[in-house]
Motif scaffolding. Structure first.
Motif, short mmCIF file in Angstrom:
data_model
loop_
_atom_site.label_atom_id
_atom_site.label_comp_id
_atom_site.label_asym_id
_atom_site.label_seq_id
_atom_site.Cartn_x
_atom_site.Cartn_y
_atom_site.Cartn_z
N THR A 169 16.86 -24.48 -7.63
CA THR A 169 16.41 -23.98 -6.32
C THR A 169 17.48 -23.12 -5.67
OG1 THR A 169 14.95 -25.88 -5.98
CG2 THR A 169 15.67 -24.69 -4.01
N ARG A 170 18.74 -23.52 -5.76
CA ARG A 170 19.82 -22.71 -5.18
C ARG A 170 19.88 -21.33 -5.82
NH1 ARG A 170 22.85 -27.63 -5.15
NH2 ARG A 170 23.84 -27.05 -7.13
N GLU A 223 17.10 -19.33 -4.31
CA GLU A 223 17.44 -18.95 -2.94
C GLU A 223 18.36 -17.73 -2.93
OE1 GLU A 223 19.04 -22.59 -1.47
OE2 GLU A 223 17.09 -23.35 -0.75
N ASN A 224 19.29 -17.67 -3.87
CA ASN A 224 20.17 -16.51 -3.96
C ASN A 224 19.38 -15.26 -4.34
OD1 ASN A 224 22.48 -17.99 -3.34
ND2 ASN A 224 22.90 -18.48 -5.47
N THR A 246 17.37 -29.19 -8.02
CA THR A 246 18.00 -28.65 -6.81
C THR A 246 18.92 -27.50 -7.15
OG1 THR A 246 17.87 -30.83 -5.78
CG2 THR A 246 19.37 -29.25 -4.79
N SER A 247 19.62 -27.57 -8.28
CA SER A 247 20.50 -26.48 -8.70
C SER A 247 19.70 -25.22 -9.00
CB SER A 247 21.30 -26.90 -9.94
OG SER A 247 22.12 -28.01 -9.66
#
Length: 294
Positions: free
Chosen positions: A22-23, A26-27, A19-20
């Motif tokens: 993925t963030r 996304e940025n 998940t980290s």
């Protein structure tokens, strides 16, 4: 693989830290104005939460102590491979969402632990982005790994992975240490057979290694902080990777092998930004040329 409709997949087990990652992507997508179709790996589980509990109970009554979310009987591997193939060929495919909690479920008027109906992906997206357990899985029936243009593995050393899972499941899901430990033990055969082999297919692996004692993860009082760890970054094919640039931009980094750079744990996101932003640029440039819009 597809120049017109590229695919990026992040793969790692529960509690690994995907998940980290993925963030971070996304940025990158937001900054570079990339419109990504997002696929959550949990949406390709075969059963919703209640049905999974019923089947697990039935498996235990039958003496099966290794019934888990990691194996092929409880996942839609063929459907995931079909989505990747379809998107690479046409830029389209079908997806759904798994509703983890009340907040996610509320907009759909459905109970948590269930799936939304299948629906087509949005039109004219720039790429497909997958994050989940099985982005590089290969079985006799389904080869998911052959489709992504960029495959990234997130693989903390096993004790750190267990610490992260214990803390997440206890803090966010209210599970006891004993319940999480039982889950870890139940998943072990599928972890060995269906999770670990994926990291031989990935293009880049990120493995966080703590520099503090994690010898008994089941009594750890806290997750080792990023600054208490290093991240080992391995490239399957280092051709084209500007290692001198990375070493210059990330202080206290070093190379441990010809295809491996080691960075301080607190610099993991910076390393990802430096490594993957050019990957995304190249994908988008190839896509423009293939579509004749350059």
């Amino acid at each position: 693989m597809s120049e017109r409709h590229p695919i990026i997949a992040i793969t790692g087990s529960s509690g690994a830290g995907t998940t980290s990652v993925t963030r971070t992507f996304e940025n990158i997508f937001r900054r570079e104005q990339v419109d990504a179709a997002i696929i959550e790996g949990d949406s390709f589980h075969r059963f919703d939460r209640q049905e999974m509990k019923r089947r697990q109970a039935g498996a235990e009554r039958a003496g099966d102590r290794h019934f888990s979310h990691f194996g092929p009987e409880n996942n839609l591997f063929a459907e995931l491979a079909q989505l990747f193939r379809s998107y690479g060929e046409t830029g389209q495919g079908m997806r759904r969402k798994y509703l983890h909690d009340d907040e996610e479920a509320a907009p759909y008027g459905l109970p948590p632990g269930t799936f939304t109906p299948w629906e087509p992906l949005p039109e004219r997206t720039d790429l497909l982005f997958y994050e989940g357990l099985h982005g590089a899985v290969v079985t006799p029936e389904a080869n998911v790994a052959k489709y992504p243009d960029l495959l990234i593995g997130v693989v903390p050393v096993i004790n750190l992975e267990w610490i992260q899972k214990l803390w997440r499941d206890k803090a966010k899901r209210g599970y006891s240490t004993e319940a999480v430990t039982d889950t870890i033990l139940r998943r072990m055969p599928d972890y060995v057979n269906y999770i670990c082999p994926q990291f031989t297919h990935t293009h880049v692996n990120f493995q966080r290694v703590p520099c503090v004692d994690t010898s008994n993860p089941f009594i750890a009082r806290e997750i080792p902080a990023p600054d208490e760890s290093f991240v080992v970054i391995r490239f399957a094919n280092p051709k084209g990777i500007d290692f001198p640039y990375l070493l210059n931009m990330i202080h206290d980094s070093f190379m441990s092998r010809a295809n491996t750079v080691v960075v301080p744990g607190g610099k993991m996101e910076l390393a990802m930004q430096l490594i993957f932003t050019p990957f995304v640029w190249r994908m988008m440039e190839r896509r423009k040329r293939a579509l004749g819009t350059a």
